[in-house]
Design a protein around this motif. Structure first.
Motif, mmCIF file in Angstrom:
data_model
loop_
_atom_site.group_PDB
_atom_site.id
_atom_site.type_symbol
_atom_site.label_atom_id
_atom_site.label_comp_id
_atom_site.label_asym_id
_atom_site.label_seq_id
_atom_site.Cartn_x
_atom_site.Cartn_y
_atom_site.Cartn_z
ATOM 1 N N GLY A 150 0.789 -1.219 0.000
ATOM 2 C CA GLY A 150 0.000 0.000 0.000
ATOM 3 C C GLY A 150 0.828 1.278 0.000
ATOM 4 N N PRO A 151 1.814 1.414 0.896
ATOM 5 C CA PRO A 151 2.588 2.669 0.921
ATOM 6 C C PRO A 151 3.257 3.006 -0.400
ATOM 7 N N ILE A 152 3.603 1.987 -1.194
ATOM 8 C CA ILE A 152 4.203 2.268 -2.497
ATOM 9 C C ILE A 152 3.226 3.043 -3.376
ATOM 10 N N LEU A 153 1.942 2.774 -3.198
ATOM 11 C CA LEU A 153 0.917 3.440 -3.997
ATOM 12 C C LEU A 153 0.392 4.699 -3.336
ATOM 13 N N TRP A 154 0.428 4.742 -2.001
ATOM 14 C CA TRP A 154 -0.167 5.876 -1.289
ATOM 15 C C TRP A 154 0.770 7.077 -1.208
ATOM 16 N N ALA A 197 -1.951 13.745 0.890
ATOM 17 C CA ALA A 197 -1.898 12.322 1.242
ATOM 18 C C ALA A 197 -2.135 12.076 2.725
ATOM 19 N N LEU A 198 -1.879 13.088 3.548
ATOM 20 C CA LEU A 198 -1.979 12.891 4.994
ATOM 21 C C LEU A 198 -3.233 13.499 5.608
ATOM 22 N N LEU A 199 -3.941 14.323 4.880
ATOM 23 C CA LEU A 199 -5.101 15.011 5.434
ATOM 24 C C LEU A 199 -6.335 14.731 4.591
ATOM 25 N N LEU A 200 -7.482 14.614 5.270
ATOM 26 C CA LEU A 200 -8.742 14.426 4.559
ATOM 27 C C LEU A 200 -9.130 15.719 3.849
ATOM 28 N N ARG A 201 -9.631 15.580 2.666
ATOM 29 C CA ARG A 201 -9.999 16.736 1.850
ATOM 30 C C ARG A 201 -11.493 17.005 1.971
ATOM 31 N N ASN A 250 -9.041 9.540 -1.482
ATOM 32 C CA ASN A 250 -8.460 10.345 -0.408
ATOM 33 C C ASN A 250 -8.608 9.641 0.935
ATOM 34 N N TRP A 251 -9.799 9.116 1.222
ATOM 35 C CA TRP A 251 -9.997 8.388 2.467
ATOM 36 C C TRP A 251 -9.113 7.148 2.526
ATOM 37 N N HIS A 252 -9.061 6.393 1.433
ATOM 38 C CA HIS A 252 -8.258 5.174 1.379
ATOM 39 C C HIS A 252 -6.785 5.492 1.622
ATOM 40 N N GLN A 253 -6.315 6.551 1.011
ATOM 41 C CA GLN A 253 -4.908 6.925 1.115
ATOM 42 C C GLN A 253 -4.570 7.429 2.518
ATOM 43 N N VAL A 254 -5.359 8.344 3.040
ATOM 44 C CA VAL A 254 -5.068 8.953 4.340
ATOM 45 C C VAL A 254 -5.167 7.921 5.462
ATOM 46 N N VAL A 255 -6.260 7.183 5.480
ATOM 47 C CA VAL A 255 -6.444 6.179 6.530
ATOM 48 C C VAL A 255 -5.365 5.104 6.435
ATOM 49 N N PHE A 309 -8.458 0.845 14.926
ATOM 50 C CA PHE A 309 -7.742 0.498 13.702
ATOM 51 C C PHE A 309 -8.478 -0.590 12.916
ATOM 52 N N SER A 310 -9.262 -1.423 13.598
ATOM 53 C CA SER A 310 -10.105 -2.375 12.875
ATOM 54 C C SER A 310 -11.154 -1.634 12.058
ATOM 55 N N LEU A 311 -11.733 -0.588 12.639
ATOM 56 C CA LEU A 311 -12.669 0.246 11.876
ATOM 57 C C LEU A 311 -11.958 0.914 10.704
ATOM 58 N N ALA A 312 -10.717 1.337 10.940
ATOM 59 C CA ALA A 312 -9.945 1.929 9.839
ATOM 60 C C ALA A 312 -9.737 0.921 8.718
ATOM 61 N N ALA A 313 -9.461 -0.338 9.077
ATOM 62 C CA ALA A 313 -9.293 -1.369 8.053
ATOM 63 C C ALA A 313 -10.587 -1.588 7.277
ATOM 64 N N ALA A 314 -11.719 -1.585 8.001
ATOM 65 C CA ALA A 314 -13.005 -1.741 7.325
ATOM 66 C C ALA A 314 -13.250 -0.597 6.341
ATOM 67 N N LEU A 315 -12.905 0.632 6.748
ATOM 68 C CA LEU A 315 -13.073 1.781 5.855
ATOM 69 C C LEU A 315 -12.156 1.659 4.645
ATOM 70 N N MET A 316 -10.934 1.191 4.843
ATOM 71 C CA MET A 316 -10.012 1.020 3.724
ATOM 72 C C MET A 316 -10.538 -0.016 2.731
ATOM 73 N N VAL A 317 -11.072 -1.114 3.255
ATOM 74 C CA VAL A 317 -11.616 -2.136 2.365
ATOM 75 C C VAL A 317 -12.805 -1.580 1.588
ATOM 76 N N TRP A 318 -13.684 -0.871 2.282
ATOM 77 C CA TRP A 318 -14.872 -0.331 1.642
ATOM 78 C C TRP A 318 -14.506 0.647 0.523
ATOM 79 N N THR A 319 -13.629 1.583 0.819
ATOM 80 C CA THR A 319 -13.243 2.550 -0.207
ATOM 81 C C THR A 319 -12.437 1.891 -1.312
ATOM 82 N N GLY A 320 -11.596 0.905 -0.964
ATOM 83 C CA GLY A 320 -10.827 0.210 -1.988
ATOM 84 C C GLY A 320 -11.722 -0.560 -2.949
ATOM 85 N N LEU A 321 -12.717 -1.267 -2.410
ATOM 86 C CA LEU A 321 -13.648 -1.988 -3.278
ATOM 87 C C LEU A 321 -14.484 -1.014 -4.104
#
Length: 411
Positions: A156-160, A173-177, A188-193, A366-378
Motif C-alpha cells: 500500500g505505501p508504495i501506492l499511497w 496524502a496525509l489530510l482528509l480533503r 483520499n480516504w483510502h490513502q489517508v487512513v 484500527f479495525s474500523l480503519a481497516a473496514a473503511l479502507m476495504v470499503w473505499t478500496g472496493l
C-alpha cells in the motif's frame, strides 16, 4: 513499471480477499469492546454491601451449597475485587451463574443474549461460524486472508506515498480533503487512513498470521519469547508486604516456582483459607478464579489477575495446600517458557488486550480503519470496472456503427 505491477497485484489481492477482510475487521472492532460492554452490563447485578458483613465462604457456593439453586455443578468461582460485584459460579466454560456474594441468592444465569452475541462474533472472526470438521478449513482461509491483508499493507505505501514528494502532495496524502466526492473522496480516504494506520494494522495482521499457522508460530515464538519482557507479578515487595511467607513444604522451599514433593491428602479442603491467602498474596488483585478441588485433592489452584483478562504478564497461578491454605507454588508469566510467553503475547497483541483497555480501544479503532479502507478500496475497484465496461461498450458501438457511403464531388 514497478509501480504499475504493484498496483495490479494490490488490486487483484484486494478484490479477491476484500469481503473476508471486511468481515474480520468488523468483527474485530466489535470484539474489542467485549470485556468493557459485558462488564458494564454486569453492573446491573451489583449488590448493596451489608454493614459488617463478609462474603460467603467459597464452600457455601459449592454444588452442595447455595449454587445448587442455579442448577450448576461448580467447577470454578470467579471473585472481583469490587465488593459489590457478584460471584461468577462456572460449570465448565459455557455455563455460569451470578450469585450474591453475601446471601448466596442467584441473580442471573448465563450465557445471556449479550454473551451469545459476542460468542457468535468470535466464531465468525475465527472460522466463519462453522462447526465440526469445517473449522480447520475455515481457519486456514482466515489465516490466508491475514497473509493477503499483510501483503496489501506492505504494498500500500508504495501506492499511497505521492510522486513526486512535495509539501502540497504530502498534505493531500496525509489530510482528509473537504468537499471531495465520488472517486476522489474514496481515494483520499483510502490513502489517508492507510498511511496513518499501516503500522498498527501490520502488527495485527502479522500476529494473526503467526497464531493461524503453527508452522509459522514454531519459527516465530522462540525469537519473540526472548524479547518479550518477563517481569514477575506481583513484585517481590508486594508479596512480602502482604504478610504471607513462602514456607517450606516437606523440606523444599518455595521461592516463586513450583516445587516437587509428595502431596498430602486433604479430605476437607479449606477454601476460605485458600482465598484469604490468595487475597493477601497479591493485594492489588483484580480477579481471583478459584478452581474447585475434589474432596480428596491435596491442592487448590487459584488464578490471580491484577489486570484484564488479556494481560498474562499481570497474572499468576497459586497452588495452595488444601487443608491449610498455605502456599506451595507461585507461577507467573516469567516462569513460562519463552515459547509459551510468545504465544500469549502474540495472541493478546493481536487484539490489543495485552496493553489493557487503551490497547483494546486502539485495536478496535484500527479495525474500523481497516473496514473503511476495504470499503473505499472496493468502491474504487467497482468504479474502475464500470469505466472499463463502459469503454468496451463504447468501442463496440463505434465498430458496429455503419459508415456513411462516400459522396462524390463535382468538378
Amino acid at each position: 513499471m514497478i509501480r504499475s505491477v504493484v498496483f495490479w497485484l494490490h488490486l487483484t489481492v484486494a478484490v479477491a480477499a476484500g469481503l473476508v477482510i471486511l468481515m474480520l475487521a468488523a468483527t474485530g472492532a466489535v470484539l474489542s469492546l467485549e470485556e468493557t460492554v459485558t462488564g458494564l452490563a454486569e453492573r446491573r447485578y451489583f449488590v448493596t454491601v451489608p454493614q459488617a458483613a463478609d462474603r460467603l465462604p467459597a464452600d457455601r457456593l459449592r454444588p452442595e451449597g447455595v449454587a445448587l439453586a442455579a442448577g450448576l455443578v461448580a467447577t470454578s468461582l470467579s471473585y472481583s475485587s469490587d465488593p459489590r460485584a457478584p460471584v461468577r459460579v462456572h460449570e465448565g466454560q459455557d455455563l455460569h451463574a451470578l450469585v450474591d456474594p453475601y446471601t448466596g441468592r442467584v441473580l442471573a444465569r448465563g450465557p445471556g443474549g449479550l454473551e451469545r452475541f459476542f460468542e457468535g462474533a468470535h466464531n465468525w472472526h475465527r472460522w466463519f461460524n462453522v462447526s465440526g470438521g469445517s473449522v480447520r478449513r475455515a481457519r486456514a482461509v482466515t489465516g490466508a486472508v491475514n497473509v493477503a491483508f499483510l501483503f496489501l499493507l506492505l504494498t500500500g505505501p508504495i501506492l499511497w506515498i505521492p510522486r513526486p514528494v512535495t509539501r502540497r502532495s504530502l498534505a493531500q496524502a496525509l489530510l482528509l480533503r473537504r468537499g471531495a466526492k465520488g472517486a476522489k473522496r474514496d481515494f483520499n480516504w483510502h490513502q489517508v487512513v492507510g498511511i496513518w494506520s499501516v503500522l498498527p494494522l501490520a502488527v495485527i495482521a502479522a500476529t494473526g498470521v503467526a497464531t493461524s499457522y503453527p508452522a509459522v508460530g514454531d519459527r516465530v515464538y522462540p525469537t519473540v519469547g526472548n524479547v518479550v519482557p518477563a517481569g514477575a507479578w506481583p513484585a517481590e515487595s508486594a508479596s512480602e508486604g502482604a504478610g504471607v511467607e513462602r514456607e517450606e513444604v516437606e523440606g523444599d522451599e518455595v521461592e516463586g516456582t513450583a516445587i516437587s514433593g509428595d502431596a498430602r491428602r486433604a479430605p476437607d479442603p479449606d477454601l476460605r483459607a485458600a482465598l484469604a491467602t490468595a487475597e493477601a498474596w497479591a493485594p492489588e488483585w483484580r480477579t481471583l478464579i478459584l478452581h474447585m478441588p475434589r474432596p480428596t485433592d491435596p491442592e487448590v489452584r487459584v488464578e490471580v489477575r491484577g489486570g484484564r483478562a488479556g494481560q498474562p504478564h499481570r497474572a499468576g497461578r497459586l497452588t495452595l495446600d488444601a487443608a491449610t491454605g498455605s502456599v506451595r507454588a507461585w507461577e507467573t508469566f516469567a516462569d513460562d517458557t519463552p515459547t509459551r510467553r510468545a504465544q500469549q503475547f502474540l495472541r493478546y497483541a493481536h487484539t490489543g488486550e495485552y496493553w489493557g483497555l487503551p490497547g483494546q480501544l486502539l485495536a478496535g479503532l484500527f479495525s474500523l480503519a481497516a473496514a473503511l479502507m476495504v470499503w473505499t478500496g472496493l468502491s474504487l475497484a467497482v468504479r474502475r470496472l464500470r469505466r472499463f465496461v463502459g469503454l468496451r461498450r463504447a468501442l463496440r458501438r463505434s465498430v458496429r456503427r455503419p459508415r456513411a457511403p462516400p459522396t462524390s464531388g463535382t468538378a
